[in-house]
Design a protein around this motif. Structure first.
Motif, PDB file in Angstrom:
ATOM      1  N   ALA A 131       0.853  -1.193   0.000  1.00  0.00           N
ATOM      2  CA  ALA A 131       0.000   0.000   0.000  1.00  0.00           C
ATOM      3  C   ALA A 131       0.883   1.236   0.000  1.00  0.00           C
ATOM      4  N   THR A 143      -1.336   9.662  -5.258  1.00  0.00           N
ATOM      5  CA  THR A 143      -2.319   9.575  -6.334  1.00  0.00           C
ATOM      6  C   THR A 143      -1.685   9.130  -7.645  1.00  0.00           C
ATOM      7  N   LEU A 146      -1.196   5.493  -7.534  1.00  0.00           N
ATOM      8  CA  LEU A 146      -2.485   4.797  -7.575  1.00  0.00           C
ATOM      9  C   LEU A 146      -3.151   4.886  -8.941  1.00  0.00           C
ATOM     10  N   ALA A 168      -3.588  -0.689  -2.605  1.00  0.00           N
ATOM     11  CA  ALA A 168      -4.486   0.237  -1.922  1.00  0.00           C
ATOM     12  C   ALA A 168      -3.696   1.456  -1.488  1.00  0.00           C
ATOM     13  N   GLY A 169      -4.417   2.548  -1.189  1.00  0.00           N
ATOM     14  CA  GLY A 169      -3.717   3.761  -0.777  1.00  0.00           C
ATOM     15  C   GLY A 169      -4.520   4.601   0.185  1.00  0.00           C
ATOM     16  N   VAL A 171      -4.739   8.757   0.942  1.00  0.00           N
ATOM     17  CA  VAL A 171      -4.382  10.060   0.393  1.00  0.00           C
ATOM     18  C   VAL A 171      -4.826  11.114   1.405  1.00  0.00           C
ATOM     19  N   ALA A 205      -8.691   3.500  -2.787  1.00  0.00           N
ATOM     20  CA  ALA A 205      -8.014   4.478  -1.939  1.00  0.00           C
ATOM     21  C   ALA A 205      -8.989   5.118  -0.974  1.00  0.00           C
ATOM     22  N   LYS A 237     -13.617   4.114  -4.266  1.00  0.00           N
ATOM     23  CA  LYS A 237     -12.959   5.144  -3.469  1.00  0.00           C
ATOM     24  C   LYS A 237     -13.799   5.422  -2.222  1.00  0.00           C
TER      25      LYS A 237
END
Length: 310
Positions: A131, A143, A146, A168-169, A171, A205, A237
């Motif tokens: 991640a 971003t 991603l 996955a992220g 932000v 994300a 999201k």
């Protein structure tokens, strides 16, 4: 990963020789003292006023928490860090938006080398569960990794810096769209933001924004600007809006730092818990950590924020 915190080992600097970079890439690696199969979390620092928070030495509230709860957290010092004191004429200066993303891909390319350099890591990392997280300018870096595309303002060439090893992220308080949303004072510094296209950011994300983060030196769009990576990106999201939070989200960049305008340890604790829970549930489908954290922190009169998803 466990909801119970464990002792953390933090090793720095781990230096990756990088001849094609202005300086070698320096890392901090934080891991729980015990355990194997650790998912990897790349953490990209922001670009604040201090000399060292924007480096591998920053973001202890997040790095420490995530590592204590089962992640292997890897923090690079990007070329934009004041701690490096690079010549302002260094290509890519001052914010080095492209090399920031390339730093993260370089780390993933060289995980075996990193493990060999740090014996306590050897055989403990799960290379299939990766991640990324980033705050402010680091959120923009996240971003790009991603899937957001960016048009280089100097060349006009559209770049794809996504790394599909990242599953996955998170932000945190990232820049939003460019164009007429930018404050006049930021149009030159953030010229690359105008060329950022969130429509291709397909990796799951969690976008975190403070409802008081107006960032008037950067945008005329108000606090909603920091939610653009949610609104302008495709599903799946999730948007977490924190009540009363400004750009520091309570103080995620460091303990008791002067640049935090909304210092609030309870808010930081909520960010720690919610971001960890989101990543836990994304990387381990079926895990109820996110559902539990939302039920505890985002309901009732004591809710720290609200969440929406698509």
């Amino acid at each position: 990963m466990s909801a119970v915190p464990h002792p953390v080992l933090s090793i720095s600097p781990v230096v990756l020789p990088t001849p094609d970079r202005a300086v070698d890439l320096q890392l901090r690696i934080s891991v729980p003292a015990q355990g194997t199969g650790l998912p990897i979390l790349l953490l990209s620092h922001g670009q604040g006023y201090s000399n060292h928070l924007s480096s591998l030495n920053g973001y202890a509230p997040l790095a420490q928490y995530w590592a204590a709860h089962g992640f292997a957290v890897i923090q690079p010092t990007h070329l934009s860090s004041r701690s490096l004191n690079l010549d302002p004429a260094t290509p890519g200066a001052p914010l080095h938006w492209r090399s920031r993303a390339e730093d993260m891909t370089r780390i993933l390319d060289r995980l075996d080398e990193i493990e060999a350099a740090v014996p306590h890591l050897r055989g403990r990392l799960d290379h299939t569960r990766v991640a990324v997280a980033g705050h402010s300018m680091g959120g923009h870096t996240a971003t790009l990794l991603l899937g957001a595309r960016i048009t280089d303002p100097d060349t006009g060439i559209e770049l794809d810096l996504a790394d599909h090893r990242i599953k996955a992220g998170v932000v945190l308080a990232a820049p939003g769209r460019g164009g007429d949303a930018l404050a006049e004072s930021a149009t030159e510094l953030l010229s690359f933001v105008t060329g950022t296209d969130f429509a291709t950011m397909t990796t799951p994300a969690l976008v975190v924004a403070g409802d008081k983060d107006t960032s008037t030196h950067l945008t005329v769009a108000g606090a909603d600007w920091h939610a653009d990576p949610y609104h302008l990106a495709p599903a799946p999201k999730t948007l977490l809006t924190l009540f009363g939070a400004e750009h520091g989200l309570g103080g995620v960049s460091g303990y008791d730092v002067a640049e935090t305008t909304d210092e609030n340890p309870e808010r930081v604790a909520a960010v720690q818990r919610l971001t960890w829970a989101y990543l836990r549930s994304e990387l381990y489908p079926g895990d109820a950590a996110w559902q539990s954290a939302c039920a505890e922190l985002l309901t009732g009169s004591a809710a720290v924020g609200q969440v929406e998803a698509k």
